[in-house]
Design a protein around this motif. Sequence first.
Motif, short mmCIF file in Angstrom:
data_model
loop_
_atom_site.label_atom_id
_atom_site.label_comp_id
_atom_site.label_asym_id
_atom_site.label_seq_id
_atom_site.Cartn_x
_atom_site.Cartn_y
_atom_site.Cartn_z
N ILE A 228 1.00 -1.15 0.00
CA ILE A 228 0.00 -0.04 -0.05
C ILE A 228 0.88 1.41 -0.10
CG2 ILE A 228 -0.24 -0.03 2.57
CD1 ILE A 228 -2.88 1.15 -0.16
N GLU A 229 2.23 1.31 0.58
CA GLU A 229 3.09 2.15 0.45
C GLU A 229 3.63 2.51 -0.94
OE1 GLU A 229 5.90 2.55 4.20
OE2 GLU A 229 5.20 0.38 4.16
N GLY B 297 -5.25 -1.98 -2.59
CA GLY B 297 -5.65 -0.67 -2.94
C GLY B 297 -4.80 0.40 -3.29
N ALA B 298 -3.40 -0.12 -3.72
CA ALA B 298 -2.32 0.80 -4.26
C ALA B 298 -2.42 1.27 -6.01
CB ALA B 298 -1.27 0.46 -3.86
N GLU B 299 -2.01 2.39 -6.27
CA GLU B 299 -2.11 2.76 -7.60
C GLU B 299 -0.85 3.38 -7.61
OE1 GLU B 299 -5.64 4.96 -9.04
OE2 GLU B 299 -6.90 3.65 -8.08
N PRO B 300 0.14 2.90 -8.06
CA PRO B 300 1.45 3.54 -8.47
C PRO B 300 1.28 4.21 -9.81
CG PRO B 300 1.39 1.08 -8.84
CD PRO B 300 0.19 1.36 -8.25
N LEU C 255 9.05 -7.04 0.13
CA LEU C 255 7.26 -6.38 0.11
C LEU C 255 6.58 -7.37 0.80
CD1 LEU C 255 7.30 -5.76 -3.78
CD2 LEU C 255 7.24 -3.99 -1.88
N GLU C 256 5.63 -6.90 1.45
CA GLU C 256 4.68 -7.44 2.29
C GLU C 256 3.16 -6.94 2.18
OE1 GLU C 256 6.10 -7.53 6.33
OE2 GLU C 256 5.57 -5.28 6.46
N LEU D 132 1.65 -8.56 -10.47
CA LEU D 132 1.70 -7.15 -9.62
C LEU D 132 0.69 -6.52 -9.59
CD1 LEU D 132 5.46 -6.25 -10.60
CD2 LEU D 132 4.65 -7.35 -8.41
N ASP D 133 -0.28 -6.24 -10.81
CA ASP D 133 -1.38 -5.16 -10.93
C ASP D 133 -2.47 -5.87 -9.90
OD1 ASP D 133 -0.12 -3.76 -12.56
OD2 ASP D 133 -1.23 -4.53 -14.36
N GLU D 134 -2.63 -7.46 -9.78
CA GLU D 134 -3.55 -7.85 -9.12
C GLU D 134 -2.98 -7.59 -7.68
OE1 GLU D 134 -3.49 -12.10 -9.98
OE2 GLU D 134 -4.15 -11.93 -11.68
N CYS D 135 -1.59 -7.57 -7.15
CA CYS D 135 -1.54 -7.30 -5.83
C CYS D 135 -1.77 -5.72 -5.30
CB CYS D 135 0.19 -7.46 -5.66
SG CYS D 135 0.49 -9.23 -5.73
N PHE D 136 -1.59 -4.99 -6.28
CA PHE D 136 -1.76 -3.53 -6.12
C PHE D 136 -3.37 -3.46 -6.05
CE2 PHE D 136 2.17 -2.42 -8.96
CZ PHE D 136 2.90 -2.14 -7.93
#
Length: 297
Positions: A184-185, A212-215, A256-257, A204-208
């Motif tokens: 999330i960070e 709830g992260a949007e890099p 990463l976690e 990775l897109d699934e993990c984001f």
Amino acid sequence: MELRHLRYFSALAETLNFTRAAEKNHVTQSTLSHQIKQLEEELSVPLFERVGKRVLITEAGDSLLAQITPALKQIDLAVNALLTSPGTMTGCIRIGATYTFNTNLVPKYLATFLSKNPEMKIVSEELPQAEIIRKLEEDSLDLGIAYRPNEGHDLWFEPLFNEEMVLITGVNHPLAKRKRVRMIELNNMRMTLLPKIFNTRQQLDECFRACGAEPQIVVEMNAISPMLELVRQTDLVAIVGETALDSAKGLSAVALENPTPIRTPGVLWKKGGRENAAVNEFAAMIRRSVALREGDG
């Protein structure tokens, strides 16, 4: 008629030049000319015509060449087999590997295999995973080294180990000294990643999405090495598998976690395509190398 007569004839038919044919067989031009004349006399037909300085093969010569060429090749194969050390394999293996594994692991695997099988020829291609799957299914590759593929293919996957993906930053990046970073960070973080056609990017897109992260994906690159070099020279970060890290100079790798992206590298075969002894031996060597590495770890 002796075997040497046929070899001299084949060389002359190939070169149509007495000098080059003699050099190819390591004899003098006069010796080769005499042997060709002996062969023609024994067969009672002219095999070549001499037209000025030119040498032309006759119809009878063409017919003889077509008949003896496969036999000469078979003889050469038999002789080479006798001269090859026992247990040494010959032939060709066609390998496809993703960018991640072609950086470090594949060269090590090839070096180990060739040290024991110097007569082998290997064609190794660096390809996206989708291309590896396609080429395996159409029999233009013998073996793939990649991640576990999605369903919907006619392939058999042999997992080798589980690999955590890590965050890569420059040494002066604010996250460089961290031991762990939550996914999330990475929200709004400026990043360089593989394009969306890659399975790694899709995961990775699934993990984001899960956290709830949007890099901010500033740069997409289809190769790992230039991606890492870009991270060295900018404020961008990347996420790659640990096996892709060829050199950590100027870079920091951070775990990463929540969630931790994990990939499973392995060997890909076409179902029913494991009859090739050399391919089986290469795969066995990969297993041994992985087992030794895991044991050292």
